[in-house]
Design a protein around this motif. Structure first.
Motif, PDB file in Angstrom:
ATOM      1  N   PRO A  82       0.651  -1.295   0.105  1.00 52.21           N
ATOM      2  CA  PRO A  82       0.010   0.011  -0.065  1.00 52.21           C
ATOM      3  C   PRO A  82       0.881   1.343  -0.109  1.00 52.21           C
ATOM      4  CG  PRO A  82      -0.132  -1.528   1.644  1.00 52.21           C
ATOM      5  CD  PRO A  82       0.609  -2.252   1.144  1.00 52.21           C
ATOM      6  N   VAL A  83       0.060   1.674  -0.315  1.00 46.38           N
ATOM      7  CA  VAL A  83       1.145   3.453  -0.765  1.00 46.38           C
ATOM      8  C   VAL A  83       0.850   3.982   0.960  1.00 46.38           C
ATOM      9  CG1 VAL A  83       0.813   4.320  -2.767  1.00 46.38           C
ATOM     10  CG2 VAL A  83      -0.882   4.589  -1.723  1.00 46.38           C
ATOM     11  N   GLU A  84       2.147   5.379   1.345  1.00 46.69           N
ATOM     12  CA  GLU A  84       1.986   5.650   2.453  1.00 46.69           C
ATOM     13  C   GLU A  84       0.409   6.248   2.941  1.00 46.69           C
ATOM     14  OE1 GLU A  84       4.294   8.794   5.133  1.00 46.69           O
ATOM     15  OE2 GLU A  84       5.027   7.739   3.690  1.00 46.69           O
ATOM     16  N   ASN A  85       0.190   6.178   2.085  1.00 47.95           N
ATOM     17  CA  ASN A  85      -1.414   7.889   2.253  1.00 47.95           C
ATOM     18  C   ASN A  85      -2.562   6.984   1.959  1.00 47.95           C
ATOM     19  OD1 ASN A  85      -0.726   9.194   4.130  1.00 47.95           O
ATOM     20  ND2 ASN A  85       0.470  10.829   2.424  1.00 47.95           N
ATOM     21  N   PRO A  86      -3.353   6.420   2.198  1.00 46.25           N
ATOM     22  CA  PRO A  86      -4.687   5.737   1.426  1.00 46.25           C
ATOM     23  C   PRO A  86      -5.995   7.014   1.051  1.00 46.25           C
ATOM     24  CG  PRO A  86      -5.199   5.545   3.551  1.00 46.25           C
ATOM     25  CD  PRO A  86      -3.707   6.674   3.875  1.00 46.25           C
ATOM     26  N   GLY A 110     -10.195   8.495   3.921  1.00 49.01           N
ATOM     27  CA  GLY A 110      -9.632   8.104   3.230  1.00 49.01           C
ATOM     28  C   GLY A 110      -9.153   6.554   4.365  1.00 49.01           C
ATOM     29  N   LEU A 111      -8.606   5.374   4.128  1.00 48.61           N
ATOM     30  CA  LEU A 111      -8.963   4.527   5.271  1.00 48.61           C
ATOM     31  C   LEU A 111      -7.811   3.227   4.922  1.00 48.61           C
ATOM     32  CD1 LEU A 111     -12.731   3.313   5.617  1.00 48.61           C
ATOM     33  CD2 LEU A 111     -11.416   4.404   6.943  1.00 48.61           C
ATOM     34  N   LEU A 145      -1.072  -4.109   6.296  1.00 49.11           N
ATOM     35  CA  LEU A 145      -1.635  -3.008   6.040  1.00 49.11           C
ATOM     36  C   LEU A 145      -2.279  -2.959   5.066  1.00 49.11           C
ATOM     37  CD1 LEU A 145       1.258  -0.330   6.570  1.00 49.11           C
ATOM     38  CD2 LEU A 145      -0.928  -0.630   7.863  1.00 49.11           C
ATOM     39  N   ILE A 146      -3.488  -2.611   4.734  1.00 49.54           N
ATOM     40  CA  ILE A 146      -4.461  -2.070   3.978  1.00 49.54           C
ATOM     41  C   ILE A 146      -4.997  -1.189   3.951  1.00 49.54           C
ATOM     42  CG2 ILE A 146      -6.311  -3.486   2.467  1.00 49.54           C
ATOM     43  CD1 ILE A 146      -5.894  -5.706   4.925  1.00 49.54           C
TER      44      ILE A 146
END
Length: 281
Positions: free
Chosen positions: A212-216, A236-237, A248-249
Protein backbone atom coordinates in the motif's frame (compact mmCIF):
# COMPACT_ATOMS: atom_id res chain seq x y z
CA UNK A 1 -12.00 -3.18 16.31
CA UNK A 2 -10.91 -6.01 14.06
CA UNK A 3 -12.37 -9.47 14.35
CA UNK A 4 -12.03 -12.83 12.65
CA UNK A 5 -14.81 -15.37 12.53
CA UNK A 6 -14.61 -19.13 12.31
CA UNK A 7 -16.01 -20.93 9.29
CA UNK A 8 -18.89 -23.29 10.06
CA UNK A 9 -19.58 -26.47 8.10
CA UNK A 10 -22.68 -28.54 8.80
CA UNK A 11 -23.53 -31.81 7.02
CA UNK A 12 -26.94 -33.10 8.14
CA UNK A 13 -27.66 -36.79 7.48
CA UNK A 14 -30.96 -38.63 7.07
CA UNK A 15 -31.90 -42.02 8.52
CA UNK A 16 -29.88 -43.81 5.83
CA UNK A 17 -26.80 -41.68 6.64
CA UNK A 18 -27.08 -39.77 3.37
CA UNK A 19 -26.54 -36.00 3.25
CA UNK A 20 -29.86 -34.14 3.16
CA UNK A 21 -28.79 -30.62 4.14
CA UNK A 22 -25.35 -29.07 3.71
CA UNK A 23 -23.99 -25.64 4.53
CA UNK A 24 -20.65 -23.92 4.97
CA UNK A 25 -20.45 -20.23 5.78
CA UNK A 26 -18.99 -17.46 7.93
CA UNK A 27 -20.98 -14.99 9.99
CA UNK A 28 -20.76 -12.40 12.75
CA UNK A 29 -23.22 -10.39 14.81
CA UNK A 30 -23.10 -6.70 15.73
CA UNK A 31 -25.35 -6.09 18.74
CA UNK A 32 -26.43 -2.90 20.49
CA UNK A 33 -27.46 -3.51 24.10
CA UNK A 34 -28.45 -1.50 27.18
CA UNK A 35 -26.01 -1.35 30.09
CA UNK A 36 -26.62 -1.11 33.84
CA UNK A 37 -26.06 2.64 33.60
CA UNK A 38 -28.94 2.86 31.05
CA UNK A 39 -26.70 3.86 28.16
CA UNK A 40 -26.10 1.69 25.10
CA UNK A 41 -23.00 -0.12 23.91
CA UNK A 42 -22.11 -1.93 20.71
CA UNK A 43 -20.57 -5.37 20.91
CA UNK A 44 -19.48 -8.05 18.45
CA UNK A 45 -20.44 -11.70 18.83
CA UNK A 46 -18.30 -14.17 16.87
CA UNK A 47 -18.72 -17.87 16.35
CA UNK A 48 -16.60 -20.00 18.64
CA UNK A 49 -14.32 -22.79 17.48
CA UNK A 50 -16.80 -25.34 18.84
CA UNK A 51 -20.22 -25.37 17.19
CA UNK A 52 -22.98 -27.98 17.51
CA UNK A 53 -25.96 -28.48 15.21
CA UNK A 54 -28.52 -30.16 17.43
CA UNK A 55 -32.08 -29.88 16.20
CA UNK A 56 -31.26 -29.69 12.48
CA UNK A 57 -33.93 -31.35 10.32
CA UNK A 58 -33.70 -32.74 6.78
CA UNK A 59 -37.20 -31.64 5.76
CA UNK A 60 -39.58 -33.16 3.24
CA UNK A 61 -42.37 -32.22 0.83
CA UNK A 62 -44.58 -31.37 3.80
CA UNK A 63 -42.03 -30.36 6.46
CA UNK A 64 -39.57 -27.46 6.42
CA UNK A 65 -35.86 -28.22 6.63
CA UNK A 66 -34.04 -26.60 9.54
CA UNK A 67 -30.35 -25.77 9.87
CA UNK A 68 -29.69 -25.03 13.56
CA UNK A 69 -26.39 -24.36 15.37
CA UNK A 70 -25.40 -23.60 18.95
CA UNK A 71 -22.19 -21.86 20.01
CA UNK A 72 -20.49 -20.01 22.84
CA UNK A 73 -22.26 -19.32 26.14
CA UNK A 74 -25.86 -20.07 25.23
CA UNK A 75 -26.07 -18.52 21.75
CA UNK A 76 -27.90 -20.15 18.83
CA UNK A 77 -28.84 -19.48 15.21
CA UNK A 78 -31.10 -21.27 12.75
CA UNK A 79 -32.63 -20.93 9.30
CA UNK A 80 -35.64 -22.77 7.89
CA UNK A 81 -36.09 -23.85 4.26
CA UNK A 82 -39.16 -24.84 2.28
CA UNK A 83 -39.43 -26.24 -1.21
CA UNK A 84 -41.75 -26.41 -4.18
CA UNK A 85 -41.65 -28.96 -6.99
CA UNK A 86 -38.74 -27.11 -8.57
CA UNK A 87 -37.08 -24.79 -6.02
CA UNK A 88 -36.11 -24.30 -2.38
CA UNK A 89 -35.56 -21.11 -0.43
CA UNK A 90 -34.86 -19.81 3.05
CA UNK A 91 -37.86 -18.66 5.07
CA UNK A 92 -36.94 -17.34 8.51
CA UNK A 93 -33.72 -16.79 10.43
CA UNK A 94 -33.91 -17.07 14.22
CA UNK A 95 -31.00 -15.75 16.27
CA UNK A 96 -30.79 -16.00 20.06
CA UNK A 97 -28.01 -14.31 22.04
CA UNK A 98 -27.51 -14.72 25.76
CA UNK A 99 -26.60 -11.58 27.70
CA UNK A 100 -25.45 -13.76 30.59
CA UNK A 101 -22.29 -14.20 28.51
CA UNK A 102 -20.27 -11.61 30.43
CA UNK A 103 -17.32 -11.79 28.04
CA UNK A 104 -19.52 -10.31 25.30
CA UNK A 105 -22.04 -8.38 27.45
CA UNK A 106 -20.02 -7.43 30.55
CA UNK A 107 -22.53 -4.96 31.98
CA UNK A 108 -25.85 -5.82 30.32
CA UNK A 109 -28.95 -4.54 32.10
CA UNK A 110 -31.15 -7.27 30.68
CA UNK A 111 -30.05 -10.78 31.63
CA UNK A 112 -30.82 -13.96 29.75
CA UNK A 113 -31.58 -15.02 26.17
CA UNK A 114 -32.88 -12.51 23.60
CA UNK A 115 -34.41 -13.84 20.36
CA UNK A 116 -34.59 -12.01 17.02
CA UNK A 117 -36.56 -13.43 14.06
CA UNK A 118 -35.89 -12.09 10.56
CA UNK A 119 -37.50 -12.91 7.23
CA UNK A 120 -34.78 -14.38 5.00
CA UNK A 121 -34.06 -12.55 1.74
CA UNK A 122 -32.64 -15.58 -0.09
CA UNK A 123 -34.23 -15.96 -3.53
CA UNK A 124 -35.56 -19.35 -4.74
CA UNK A 125 -32.88 -21.79 -5.86
CA UNK A 126 -33.40 -24.67 -8.27
CA UNK A 127 -33.52 -28.07 -6.56
CA UNK A 128 -30.19 -29.87 -6.73
CA UNK A 129 -28.38 -26.54 -7.18
CA UNK A 130 -25.96 -25.18 -4.60
CA UNK A 131 -26.51 -21.58 -3.47
CA UNK A 132 -23.17 -19.71 -3.29
CA UNK A 133 -22.50 -16.15 -2.14
CA UNK A 134 -18.95 -14.96 -1.40
CA UNK A 135 -19.85 -11.32 -0.90
CA UNK A 136 -21.23 -10.06 2.39
CA UNK A 137 -24.94 -9.98 3.14
CA UNK A 138 -26.40 -7.90 5.97
CA UNK A 139 -29.64 -8.43 7.88
CA UNK A 140 -30.69 -5.78 10.40
CA UNK A 141 -33.46 -6.09 13.00
CA UNK A 142 -33.99 -5.13 16.64
CA UNK A 143 -30.53 -3.68 17.37
CA UNK A 144 -28.81 -6.65 15.72
CA UNK A 145 -26.89 -6.71 12.43
CA UNK A 146 -26.17 -10.20 11.11
CA UNK A 147 -23.33 -10.44 8.58
CA UNK A 148 -22.85 -13.49 6.33
CA UNK A 149 -20.19 -14.23 3.73
CA UNK A 150 -18.53 -17.13 1.92
CA UNK A 151 -21.87 -18.93 2.01
CA UNK A 152 -22.42 -22.35 0.41
CA UNK A 153 -25.72 -24.07 1.14
CA UNK A 154 -28.00 -26.70 -0.32
CA UNK A 155 -31.26 -27.82 1.25
CA UNK A 156 -33.24 -30.92 0.26
CA UNK A 157 -30.16 -32.62 -1.18
CA UNK A 158 -31.22 -35.35 -3.60
CA UNK A 159 -29.77 -38.86 -3.39
CA UNK A 160 -27.24 -37.71 -0.77
CA UNK A 161 -25.09 -35.96 -3.39
CA UNK A 162 -24.30 -32.24 -3.31
CA UNK A 163 -25.22 -30.59 -6.60
CA UNK A 164 -22.49 -29.54 -9.01
CA UNK A 165 -24.32 -26.52 -10.45
CA UNK A 166 -24.07 -23.24 -8.54
CA UNK A 167 -26.72 -20.57 -8.14
CA UNK A 168 -24.88 -17.32 -7.35
CA UNK A 169 -26.21 -14.37 -5.37
CA UNK A 170 -26.60 -11.05 -7.17
CA UNK A 171 -23.84 -9.50 -5.02
CA UNK A 172 -21.28 -11.83 -6.62
CA UNK A 173 -22.06 -10.39 -10.04
CA UNK A 174 -19.48 -7.73 -10.96
CA UNK A 175 -20.85 -4.20 -10.82
CA UNK A 176 -19.48 -0.83 -11.77
CA UNK A 177 -17.74 1.36 -9.20
CA UNK A 178 -20.04 3.47 -7.00
CA UNK A 179 -20.78 7.07 -7.87
CA UNK A 180 -18.85 9.31 -5.48
CA UNK A 181 -19.40 12.89 -4.51
CA UNK A 182 -17.03 15.63 -5.71
CA UNK A 183 -14.34 16.64 -3.19
CA UNK A 184 -15.70 18.82 -0.41
CA UNK A 185 -13.62 21.47 1.32
CA UNK A 186 -13.38 21.84 5.11
CA UNK A 187 -14.93 18.45 5.91
CA UNK A 188 -14.52 17.19 9.45
CA UNK A 189 -14.74 13.42 9.75
CA UNK A 190 -15.90 12.23 13.20
CA UNK A 191 -14.16 9.38 14.94
CA UNK A 192 -15.91 6.07 14.27
CA UNK A 193 -15.60 2.47 15.37
CA UNK A 194 -14.41 0.35 12.48
CA UNK A 195 -15.47 -3.28 12.15
CA UNK A 196 -13.88 -5.57 9.59
CA UNK A 197 -14.61 -9.11 8.58
CA UNK A 198 -11.91 -10.95 6.66
CA UNK A 199 -12.20 -14.30 4.95
CA UNK A 200 -8.50 -15.01 4.72
CA UNK A 201 -9.04 -18.26 6.61
CA UNK A 202 -10.97 -19.62 3.62
CA UNK A 203 -9.54 -17.80 0.60
CA UNK A 204 -5.94 -18.41 -0.51
CA UNK A 205 -3.79 -15.30 -0.33
CA UNK A 206 -2.24 -14.02 -3.56
CA UNK A 207 1.38 -14.96 -4.15
CA UNK A 208 2.44 -11.32 -4.13
CA UNK A 209 0.47 -8.52 -2.51
CA UNK A 210 0.96 -4.94 -3.67
CA UNK A 211 2.46 -2.73 -1.02
CA UNK A 212 0.00 0.00 0.00
CA UNK A 213 1.02 3.57 -0.58
CA UNK A 214 1.83 5.53 2.56
CA UNK A 215 -1.42 7.50 2.54
CA UNK A 216 -4.73 5.98 1.39
CA UNK A 217 -6.80 7.72 -1.27
CA UNK A 218 -9.72 9.74 0.07
CA UNK A 219 -13.17 8.49 -0.83
CA UNK A 220 -16.44 10.41 -0.79
CA UNK A 221 -19.44 8.28 0.15
CA UNK A 222 -23.11 9.10 0.61
CA UNK A 223 -26.44 7.47 1.45
CA UNK A 224 -29.90 8.61 0.48
CA UNK A 225 -33.18 8.27 2.31
CA UNK A 226 -35.77 8.79 -0.38
CA UNK A 227 -34.60 11.80 -2.38
CA UNK A 228 -32.57 13.29 0.47
CA UNK A 229 -28.96 12.63 1.33
CA UNK A 230 -28.85 11.42 4.94
CA UNK A 231 -25.20 10.34 5.39
CA UNK A 232 -21.97 11.91 4.09
CA UNK A 233 -18.46 10.65 4.65
CA UNK A 234 -15.16 11.88 3.24
CA UNK A 235 -12.46 9.55 4.51
CA UNK A 236 -9.21 7.83 3.63
CA UNK A 237 -8.94 4.37 5.22
CA UNK A 238 -5.89 2.28 5.97
CA UNK A 239 -6.18 -0.91 8.05
CA UNK A 240 -3.26 -2.10 10.14
CA UNK A 241 -3.98 -5.79 10.79
CA UNK A 242 -1.75 -7.68 13.21
CA UNK A 243 -1.95 -11.43 12.66
CA UNK A 244 1.03 -13.69 11.97
CA UNK A 245 2.66 -10.70 10.30
CA UNK A 246 1.52 -7.06 10.37
CA UNK A 247 -0.33 -6.16 7.17
CA UNK A 248 -1.27 -2.72 5.88
CA UNK A 249 -4.36 -2.54 3.68
CA UNK A 250 -5.47 0.60 1.90
CA UNK A 251 -9.15 0.84 1.00
CA UNK A 252 -9.47 1.90 -2.64
CA UNK A 253 -12.49 4.22 -3.15
CA UNK A 254 -12.66 3.33 -6.84
CA UNK A 255 -13.46 -0.33 -6.11
CA UNK A 256 -15.37 0.15 -2.85
CA UNK A 257 -19.16 -0.02 -2.79
CA UNK A 258 -21.23 1.78 -0.17
CA UNK A 259 -24.66 1.05 1.22
CA UNK A 260 -26.44 1.23 4.56
CA UNK A 261 -29.46 2.71 6.25
CA UNK A 262 -30.55 5.95 7.89
CA UNK A 263 -33.04 6.00 10.76
CA UNK A 264 -34.47 8.60 13.11
CA UNK A 265 -31.76 8.06 15.74
CA UNK A 266 -29.12 5.87 14.07
CA UNK A 267 -27.40 5.63 10.71
CA UNK A 268 -25.13 2.91 9.33
CA UNK A 269 -22.65 3.22 6.47
CA UNK A 270 -21.25 -0.08 5.13
CA UNK A 271 -18.21 -0.18 2.87
CA UNK A 272 -17.21 -3.28 0.90
CA UNK A 273 -13.87 -3.11 -0.90
CA UNK A 274 -14.66 -6.09 -3.13
CA UNK A 275 -11.86 -8.09 -1.52
CA UNK A 276 -13.84 -9.48 1.45
CA UNK A 277 -13.06 -6.54 3.75
CA UNK A 278 -16.12 -5.02 5.39
CA UNK A 279 -16.16 -1.76 7.31
CA UNK A 280 -19.15 -0.44 9.22
CA UNK A 281 -19.66 3.06 10.59
Amino acid sequence: GFFQSYAVEVDVKDASNATCLYAKWMMQFLIKYETNSSDYKNTTLNLSSSVTHNGSVCGSDTQAALLAIQFGEGHSWSISFTKTNETYQGNFITFTYNTNDTAVFPDAKRKGPVTVVVKDIMRPVQLNNVFVCHNADFLEAENVTQIFWNVTVQAFVQNGTIGKKESRCSADTPTSAPTVLPPTANVTTPTANVTTASTTTLSPAPTTAPKPVENPDTGNYSLKSGNKTCFLATVGLQLNVSQDKPVLININPKTTTADGTCGNTTATLKLNDGNSTLIGF
